[in-house]
Design an enzyme around this catalytic site. Sequence first.
Site, mmCIF file in Angstrom:
data_model
loop_
_atom_site.group_PDB
_atom_site.id
_atom_site.type_symbol
_atom_site.label_atom_id
_atom_site.label_comp_id
_atom_site.label_asym_id
_atom_site.label_seq_id
_atom_site.Cartn_x
_atom_site.Cartn_y
_atom_site.Cartn_z
ATOM 1 N N LYS A 111 2.046 -4.026 6.355
ATOM 2 C CA LYS A 111 2.354 -3.933 5.043
ATOM 3 C C LYS A 111 3.875 -3.549 4.865
ATOM 4 O O LYS A 111 4.470 -4.039 4.078
ATOM 5 C CB LYS A 111 1.659 -2.759 4.289
ATOM 6 C CG LYS A 111 0.103 -2.876 4.181
ATOM 7 C CD LYS A 111 -0.143 -4.177 3.423
ATOM 8 C CE LYS A 111 -1.682 -4.607 3.274
ATOM 9 N NZ LYS A 111 -1.705 -5.879 2.565
ATOM 10 N N SER A 128 0.751 -1.009 0.140
ATOM 11 C CA SER A 128 0.133 0.058 0.174
ATOM 12 C C SER A 128 0.799 1.305 -0.035
ATOM 13 O O SER A 128 1.937 1.203 0.353
ATOM 14 C CB SER A 128 -0.708 0.012 1.089
ATOM 15 O OG SER A 128 -1.305 1.346 1.533
ATOM 16 N N TYR A 176 -1.943 -2.057 10.932
ATOM 17 C CA TYR A 176 -2.473 -2.234 9.469
ATOM 18 C C TYR A 176 -1.203 -1.879 8.829
ATOM 19 O O TYR A 176 -0.526 -2.686 7.911
ATOM 20 C CB TYR A 176 -3.699 -1.679 9.172
ATOM 21 C CG TYR A 176 -3.689 -1.637 7.600
ATOM 22 C CD1 TYR A 176 -3.926 -2.872 6.897
ATOM 23 C CD2 TYR A 176 -3.590 -0.425 6.889
ATOM 24 C CE1 TYR A 176 -4.237 -2.924 5.477
ATOM 25 C CE2 TYR A 176 -3.474 -0.525 5.640
ATOM 26 C CZ TYR A 176 -3.752 -1.618 4.875
ATOM 27 O OH TYR A 176 -3.790 -1.559 3.505
HETATM 28 C C1 UD1 Z 1 -7.296 4.570 3.743
HETATM 29 C C2 UD1 Z 1 -6.152 4.017 4.823
HETATM 30 C C3 UD1 Z 1 -5.166 3.543 4.086
HETATM 31 C C4 UD1 Z 1 -5.340 2.108 3.293
HETATM 32 C C5 UD1 Z 1 -6.638 2.681 2.240
HETATM 33 C C6 UD1 Z 1 -6.883 1.662 1.148
HETATM 34 C C7 UD1 Z 1 -6.565 5.437 6.530
HETATM 35 C C8 UD1 Z 1 -6.013 6.513 7.211
HETATM 36 N N1 UD1 Z 1 -5.614 4.983 5.566
HETATM 37 O O1 UD1 Z 1 -6.459 5.406 3.052
HETATM 38 O O2 UD1 Z 1 -4.224 2.946 5.034
HETATM 39 O O3 UD1 Z 1 -4.380 1.793 2.517
HETATM 40 O O4 UD1 Z 1 -7.626 3.306 2.908
HETATM 41 O O5 UD1 Z 1 -8.000 1.990 0.528
HETATM 42 O O6 UD1 Z 1 -7.653 5.034 6.910
HETATM 43 N N2 UD1 Z 1 -12.841 11.090 3.335
HETATM 44 C C9 UD1 Z 1 -13.962 12.047 3.629
HETATM 45 N N3 UD1 Z 1 -15.015 11.277 4.367
HETATM 46 C C10 UD1 Z 1 -15.368 9.998 4.739
HETATM 47 C C11 UD1 Z 1 -14.155 9.078 4.073
HETATM 48 C C12 UD1 Z 1 -12.932 9.436 3.636
HETATM 49 O O7 UD1 Z 1 -13.718 13.226 3.705
HETATM 50 O O8 UD1 Z 1 -16.215 9.643 5.062
HETATM 51 C C13 UD1 Z 1 -11.648 11.394 2.984
HETATM 52 C C14 UD1 Z 1 -10.439 11.184 3.680
HETATM 53 O O9 UD1 Z 1 -10.158 11.988 4.762
HETATM 54 C C15 UD1 Z 1 -9.358 11.109 2.693
HETATM 55 C C16 UD1 Z 1 -9.892 10.587 1.456
HETATM 56 O O10 UD1 Z 1 -11.378 10.739 1.718
HETATM 57 O O11 UD1 Z 1 -8.666 12.507 2.177
HETATM 58 C C17 UD1 Z 1 -9.619 9.249 1.184
HETATM 59 O O12 UD1 Z 1 -9.828 8.557 2.418
HETATM 60 P P1 UD1 Z 1 -10.137 6.864 2.474
HETATM 61 O O13 UD1 Z 1 -11.043 6.323 1.218
HETATM 62 O O14 UD1 Z 1 -10.557 6.506 3.735
HETATM 63 O O15 UD1 Z 1 -8.656 6.448 2.267
HETATM 64 P P2 UD1 Z 1 -7.191 6.702 2.705
HETATM 65 O O16 UD1 Z 1 -7.484 7.516 3.810
HETATM 66 O O17 UD1 Z 1 -6.450 7.450 1.547
#
Ligand code: UD1
Length: 339
Positions: A154, A125, A150
């Site tokens: 990795k 990842s 987690y």
């Molecule tokens: C997350 C994991 C990462 C993992 C990846 C797999 C965390 C901190 N990181 O990454 O370790 O490898 O998923 O797909 O959990 N967001 C919102 N509202 C929401 C959900 C997300 O604003 O309800 C935003 C988050 O702040 C981020 C972006 O959307 O900026 C993507 O979030 P997410 O899909 O959870 O992925 P990652 O955080 O990049």
Amino acid sequence: MKILVTGGLGFIGSHTVVELQNEGFEVVIIDDCSNADVKVLEGIQAITGKLPLFEKIDLRDKPMVAAFFARHQDVEGVIHFAASKAVGESVEKPLLYYENNIGSLVYILQELSKKEKARFIFSSSCTVYGQADEMPITEDAPVKAAESPYGNTKQMGEEIIADTCKVTPGLHAIALRYFNPMGAHPSTEIGELPIGVPQNLVPFITQTGMGVREQLAVFGNDYPTPDGTCIRDYIHVVDLARAHVVALQRLLNAKNEQNYEVFNVGTGKGSSVLEVIQSFERVSGEKLNYKIVDRRAGDIVSAYANTKKANEVLGWKAQSTLDEAMKSAWDWEKKVRNN
Ligand code: UD1
């Protein structure tokens, strides 16, 4: 040629099984069904016309793993997806994550080390980079201290494979560092099936669009980015699945003289949370109900891939745009809810 896909009923695993079967590989899936449904097999069959072999095995069971490899001595490569993946849960239950993600990896590598020749692909990842100092992120960027058990599994997983490859010349391995996978197969036969409240952005958006969730919370709009929301590299799961097939082909041709390599798998393009929402609104024609809330602990500002190495060495490039990936995610969500 027979390939073992662990976690082959999961989101990325199932899409990879489809691409492998389309390329003529014979696939045997191991899955413990802890986060996936055997019905996924029917979706794979509907797309490819072929039902993959399937064995329900918990990979923490070392004798079961050994017995599997004894039964399937003709397995020539392994793509290892099976792992627990919820960041928050890993903080609550670290030992479960270490047992599940590290134990299974060690047992499989022990079996592969006994073979004269073996190929292994590992789901890593972009989380290993943490907040990288430079964008886009190259594979040479330093691996930063993991923020969660987690993420640590990795990083440790990559080290375990590298150490094993050093002393096992017959083992050829590739770790793929995924950026943010999204979307579904365009046939809508398979896709992402999050259990409970989705933690990831795209399934939360599509569920909100369908009215399953009331409102999306956007975690912060005061980040140092053009629109203040975080930037990620969203890759269509079918593009990601194809990267596994080309990586496997590289290993089968024994082109990787170093016998262990890592590749970023992303599109190379960063998109902000608001841009992802706009994409959803474009492809669905629906307004998304969202509000800005506080930052989420542990989020990094920005992460998108430099994909030069995968482009040049693997000859692989992501094909789909964000809108195409979003449309597939939306079509899948509509199908799941209307069934
Ligand atoms: C997350 C994991 C990462 C993992 C990846 C797999 C965390 C901190 N990181 O990454 O370790 O490898 O998923 O797909 O959990 N967001 C919102 N509202 C929401 C959900 C997300 O604003 O309800 C935003 C988050 O702040 C981020 C972006 O959307 O900026 C993507 O979030 P997410 O899909 O959870 O992925 P990652 O955080 O990049």
